[in-house]
Design an enzyme around this catalytic site. Structure first.
Site, PDB file in Angstrom:
ATOM      1  CG  ASP A  63      -0.284  -0.389   2.517  1.00  0.00           C
ATOM      2  OD1 ASP A  63       0.963  -0.385   2.575  1.00  0.00           O
ATOM      3  OD2 ASP A  63      -0.990  -0.685   3.492  1.00  0.00           O
ATOM      4  CG  ASN A 132      -8.663  -0.743  12.028  1.00  0.00           C
ATOM      5  OD1 ASN A 132      -7.737  -1.456  11.623  1.00  0.00           O
ATOM      6  ND2 ASN A 132      -9.087   0.306  11.350  1.00  0.00           N
ATOM      7  CG  HIS A 134      -5.652  -1.719   8.832  1.00  0.00           C
ATOM      8  ND1 HIS A 134      -5.618  -0.359   9.076  1.00  0.00           N
ATOM      9  CD2 HIS A 134      -4.365  -2.135   8.975  1.00  0.00           C
ATOM     10  CE1 HIS A 134      -4.378  -0.001   9.339  1.00  0.00           C
ATOM     11  NE2 HIS A 134      -3.603  -1.051   9.287  1.00  0.00           N
ATOM     12  CD  GLU A 139      -8.357   1.479   7.591  1.00  0.00           C
ATOM     13  OE1 GLU A 139      -8.395   0.598   8.472  1.00  0.00           O
ATOM     14  OE2 GLU A 139      -7.561   2.450   7.634  1.00  0.00           O
TER      15      GLU A 139
HETATM   16  C1  GLP Z   1      -0.236   0.458   8.545  1.00  0.00           C
HETATM   17  C2  GLP Z   1      -0.074  -0.372   7.276  1.00  0.00           C
HETATM   18  C3  GLP Z   1      -0.391  -1.815   7.499  1.00  0.00           C
HETATM   19  C4  GLP Z   1       0.253  -2.286   8.777  1.00  0.00           C
HETATM   20  C5  GLP Z   1      -0.322  -1.559   9.941  1.00  0.00           C
HETATM   21  C6  GLP Z   1       0.220  -1.994  11.288  1.00  0.00           C
HETATM   22  O1  GLP Z   1      -1.416   1.145   8.656  1.00  0.00           O
HETATM   23  N1  GLP Z   1      -0.821   0.094   6.170  1.00  0.00           N
HETATM   24  O2  GLP Z   1       0.033  -2.579   6.378  1.00  0.00           O
HETATM   25  O3  GLP Z   1       0.047  -3.666   8.931  1.00  0.00           O
HETATM   26  O4  GLP Z   1      -0.063  -0.189   9.763  1.00  0.00           O
HETATM   27  O5  GLP Z   1       1.372  -1.299  11.559  1.00  0.00           O
HETATM   28  P1  GLP Z   1       2.304  -1.526  12.813  1.00  0.00           P
HETATM   29  O6  GLP Z   1       2.999  -2.817  12.543  1.00  0.00           O
HETATM   30  O7  GLP Z   1       3.221  -0.351  12.809  1.00  0.00           O
HETATM   31  O8  GLP Z   1       1.441  -1.578  14.000  1.00  0.00           O
END
Ligand code: GLP
Length: 239
Positions: A63, A132, A134, A139
């Site tokens: 992404d 959440n 995702h 989302e």
């Molecule tokens: C972001 C990314 C996700 C990732 C998530 C969790 O929003 N788009 O791909 O899995 O955060 O991130 P973290 O590992 O920093 O908690």
């Protein structure tokens, strides 16, 4: 689904071993990478001892934000360059991140999907998970058959990710993201989560039920998922 609960410090090494073995046995030719904090130790462990043949691997990222340029330090372009492309010595031409600056999101997302298909599909997809539930930026409410597209960020996600920006106002409101349907086509998935903030989402991703309210729960439909957790992320599991 295989679930491994590890010491937080051991997750990076374990994830790197799974990826290294896959690359060196030639099983992984196309690697899907996630950004965010959770997979960071895996990339660091891989960079400390790069797999033989890693230069032949094609890389696709999940992404990208819309509205901040690829040179912005918080863009996923920059994160992939900093954590993966440069430390592993990859040719930037073999690393594909969605272009969040495009003026034609539909064409960009279609081209991205076509490039994955032309590369033979993703052999192993690394995933983090939002608090959440995702995956990538799919989302709550996202369609389980969704494809790569422009999407709006949930306010929970904007608040969670505000720690990487100066203030909440600086956090983008939109993104380009692989769809849940796109992600589920990877042959193998490696999901990584650390910390208590992920415990609720991890429980539903592993124990169900499948629900649009928790996008990671669709991973239950995938035949080959490995989950690496620390004790806090595993703390809400009931079995
Ligand atoms: C972001 C990314 C996700 C990732 C998530 C969790 O929003 N788009 O791909 O899995 O955060 O991130 P973290 O590992 O920093 O908690």
């Amino acid at each position: 689904m295989r679930v491994e609960v590890l010491d937080a410090a051991a997750i990076g090494g374990r994830g790197a071993t799974i990826i290294r073995e896959g690359i060196e046995s030639s099983g992984i030719r196309v690697l899907g990478v996630a950004t965010g904090g959770s997979p960071g130790p895996i990339y660091a462990a891989l960079a400390a001892s790069p797999p033989r043949g890693v230069g032949r691997v094609r890389v696709f990222a999940l992404d990208e934000y819309v509205g901040i340029g690829s040179s912005h330090p918080r863009s996923y372009h920059a994160a992939v360059r900093r954590e993966i492309t440069e430390p592993l010595g990859l040719d930037p031409a073999s690393v594909r991140v969605l272009d969040g600056e495009t003026t034609d999101a539909g064409a960009e997302c279609a081209a991205f999907e076509a490039e994955i298909a032309a590369a033979g599909g993703v052999d192993l997809q690394i995933l983090g998970i939002g608090s959440n539930g995702h995956i990538a930026f799919n989302e709550p409410g996202a369609d389980p058959s969704s494809r790569t597209r422009r999407a709006r960020l949930d306010e929970t996600t904007r608040r969670d990710n505000a720690r990487f920006f100066h203030s909440l106002d600086d956090v983008p409101t939109h993104c380009l993201t692989q769809g849940i349907g796109t992600i589920l086509e990877a042959r193998r998935i490696l999901l990584v989560a650390r910390g208590a903030a992920k415990a609720h989402a991890i429980r539903q991703a592993i124990e169900g039920p499948r629900s649009r309210a928790l996008p990671a729960s669709w991973l239950l439909d995938h035949p080959d998922v490995t989950v690496l957790l620390d004790a806090e992320a595993a703390s809400a599991l009931t079995r």
